[in-house]
Design an enzyme around this catalytic site. Structure first.
Site, PDB file in Angstrom:
ATOM      1  N   GLU A   9     -25.580  16.797   0.742  1.00 20.99           N
ATOM      2  CA  GLU A   9     -25.680  15.517   0.045  1.00 20.99           C
ATOM      3  C   GLU A   9     -24.506  14.623   0.456  1.00 20.99           C
ATOM      4  OE1 GLU A   9     -27.197  13.283  -1.197  1.00 20.99           O
ATOM      5  OE2 GLU A   9     -27.396  13.340  -3.374  1.00 20.99           O
ATOM      6  N   ASP A  10     -24.708  13.315   0.378  1.00 18.25           N
ATOM      7  CA  ASP A  10     -23.616  12.400   0.728  1.00 18.25           C
ATOM      8  C   ASP A  10     -22.559  12.341  -0.368  1.00 18.25           C
ATOM      9  OD1 ASP A  10     -25.345  11.104  -1.020  1.00 18.25           O
ATOM     10  OD2 ASP A  10     -25.509   9.263   0.148  1.00 18.25           O
ATOM     11  N   PHE A  15     -17.707   2.213  -6.024  1.00 21.85           N
ATOM     12  CA  PHE A  15     -18.926   2.236  -5.229  1.00 21.85           C
ATOM     13  C   PHE A  15     -18.538   2.101  -3.759  1.00 21.85           C
ATOM     14  CE2 PHE A  15     -22.681   0.563  -3.173  1.00 21.85           C
ATOM     15  CZ  PHE A  15     -23.647   1.409  -3.666  1.00 21.85           C
TER      16      PHE A  15
HETATM   17  P1  5GP Z   1     -26.161  10.901  -8.912  1.00 22.90           P
HETATM   18  O1  5GP Z   1     -27.542  11.357  -9.272  1.00 22.90           O
HETATM   19  O2  5GP Z   1     -25.193  12.014  -8.654  1.00 22.90           O
HETATM   20  O3  5GP Z   1     -25.640   9.924  -9.916  1.00 22.90           O
HETATM   21  O4  5GP Z   1     -26.315  10.018  -7.633  1.00 22.90           O
HETATM   22  C1  5GP Z   1     -26.398  10.494  -6.355  1.00 22.90           C
HETATM   23  C2  5GP Z   1     -26.877   9.423  -5.414  1.00 22.90           C
HETATM   24  O5  5GP Z   1     -26.483   8.109  -5.842  1.00 22.90           O
HETATM   25  C3  5GP Z   1     -26.262   9.610  -4.065  1.00 22.90           C
HETATM   26  O6  5GP Z   1     -27.047  10.436  -3.264  1.00 22.90           O
HETATM   27  C4  5GP Z   1     -26.206   8.195  -3.528  1.00 22.90           C
HETATM   28  O7  5GP Z   1     -27.426   7.877  -2.905  1.00 22.90           O
HETATM   29  C5  5GP Z   1     -26.058   7.332  -4.765  1.00 22.90           C
HETATM   30  N1  5GP Z   1     -24.645   6.964  -4.962  1.00 22.90           N
HETATM   31  C6  5GP Z   1     -23.809   7.428  -5.913  1.00 22.90           C
HETATM   32  N2  5GP Z   1     -22.593   6.879  -5.787  1.00 22.90           N
HETATM   33  C7  5GP Z   1     -22.665   6.040  -4.728  1.00 22.90           C
HETATM   34  C8  5GP Z   1     -21.708   5.199  -4.075  1.00 22.90           C
HETATM   35  O8  5GP Z   1     -20.529   5.076  -4.422  1.00 22.90           O
HETATM   36  N3  5GP Z   1     -22.170   4.512  -2.983  1.00 22.90           N
HETATM   37  C9  5GP Z   1     -23.460   4.586  -2.541  1.00 22.90           C
HETATM   38  N4  5GP Z   1     -23.777   3.866  -1.476  1.00 22.90           N
HETATM   39  N5  5GP Z   1     -24.373   5.377  -3.129  1.00 22.90           N
HETATM   40  C10 5GP Z   1     -23.978   6.101  -4.211  1.00 22.90           C
END
Ligand code: 5GP
Length: 201
Positions: free
Chosen positions: A104-105, A157
């Site tokens: 995951e990123d 972000f």
């Molecule tokens: P979670 O479900 O953990 O809240 O979100 C995961 C997903 O949200 C990540 O795979 C990514 O696509 C997006 N995301 C969360 N934080 C960021 C951020 O700081 N930048 C970007 N571009 N995407 C984010």
């Protein structure tokens, strides 16, 4: 530099430079290869954010691996409260009796990954572990911890190295915070997702 890559002019702050990302991804790859030696491993990348990280990481895995991808509904309404994201593209092959590593990123609230990990566990793999490039533990809503983590970053972000803003900036070689006017220029549609303000009111 900005003449070479005009995207760099949109950046407020670089959090992670190309060289440190490279070094850390190599370390992660070597650790993973060591941990899974002699095992059958399926590496599952989450599209599209993990694309760049995944491509670099697998080249440091000196073990045989199978590569697969899932695509899930993007950051936004569906993920905010329940984590019940939609699978837009499923794995190509079954994972029963295989070791699975999800790549995951970034882990933010943790909702997306906890949903996906649960979904994959129901398919009876031997194990499911998580490798993320970035971790924002301050924003966690679900207690989920990566087994492998590149960097912890503050509650901002970020874009670059696969991460987008409005589908742009994925091709930046670094991880960075955008200048506030980039969001403002895009009007309502372009505001930051999920309550971020990046400290720029
Ligand atoms: P979670 O479900 O953990 O809240 O979100 C995961 C997903 O949200 C990540 O795979 C990514 O696509 C997006 N995301 C969360 N934080 C960021 C951020 O700081 N930048 C970007 N571009 N995407 C984010």
């Amino acid at each position: 530099m900005e003449e070479l890559n005009p995207l760099l002019g949109d950046l407020e702050e670089v959090l992670l430079h190309e060289d440190e990302i490279k070094k850390r991804v190599k370390e992660l790859g070597e650790q993973i290869a060591c941990d899974y030696r002699g095992k059958e491993l399926v590496v599952v990348g989450i599209l599209k954010g993990a694309l760049v990280f995944m491509a670099d990481l697998v080249r440091h895995l000196s073990i045989p691996v199978i590569i697969d991808f899932v695509a899930i509904s993007s950051y936004g309404a569906a993920t905010k409260s329940s984590g019940a994201v939609r699978i837009l593209k499923d794995l190509d092959a079954p994972i029963e009796n295989k070791h699975v590593l999800i790549v995951e990123d970034i882990i933010d609230t943790g909702l997306t990954l906890s949903y996906l990990a649960e979904n994959l566990r129901a398919r009876k793999p031997l194990s499911v572990k998580i490798c993320t490039l970035l971790d924002k533990p301050d924003r966690r809503k679900i207690d989920i911890r990566p087994d492998y983590n590149g960097f912890q970053i503050p509650d901002k972000f970020v874009v670059g190295y696969g991460l987008d803003y409005s589908e742009k900036y994925r091709n930046l070689p670094c991880v960075a915070v955008l200048k506030p006017h980039i969001y403002q220029n895009q009007g309502r549609k372009g505001s930051l997702p999920n309550g971020y303000d990046n400290g720029n009111k």
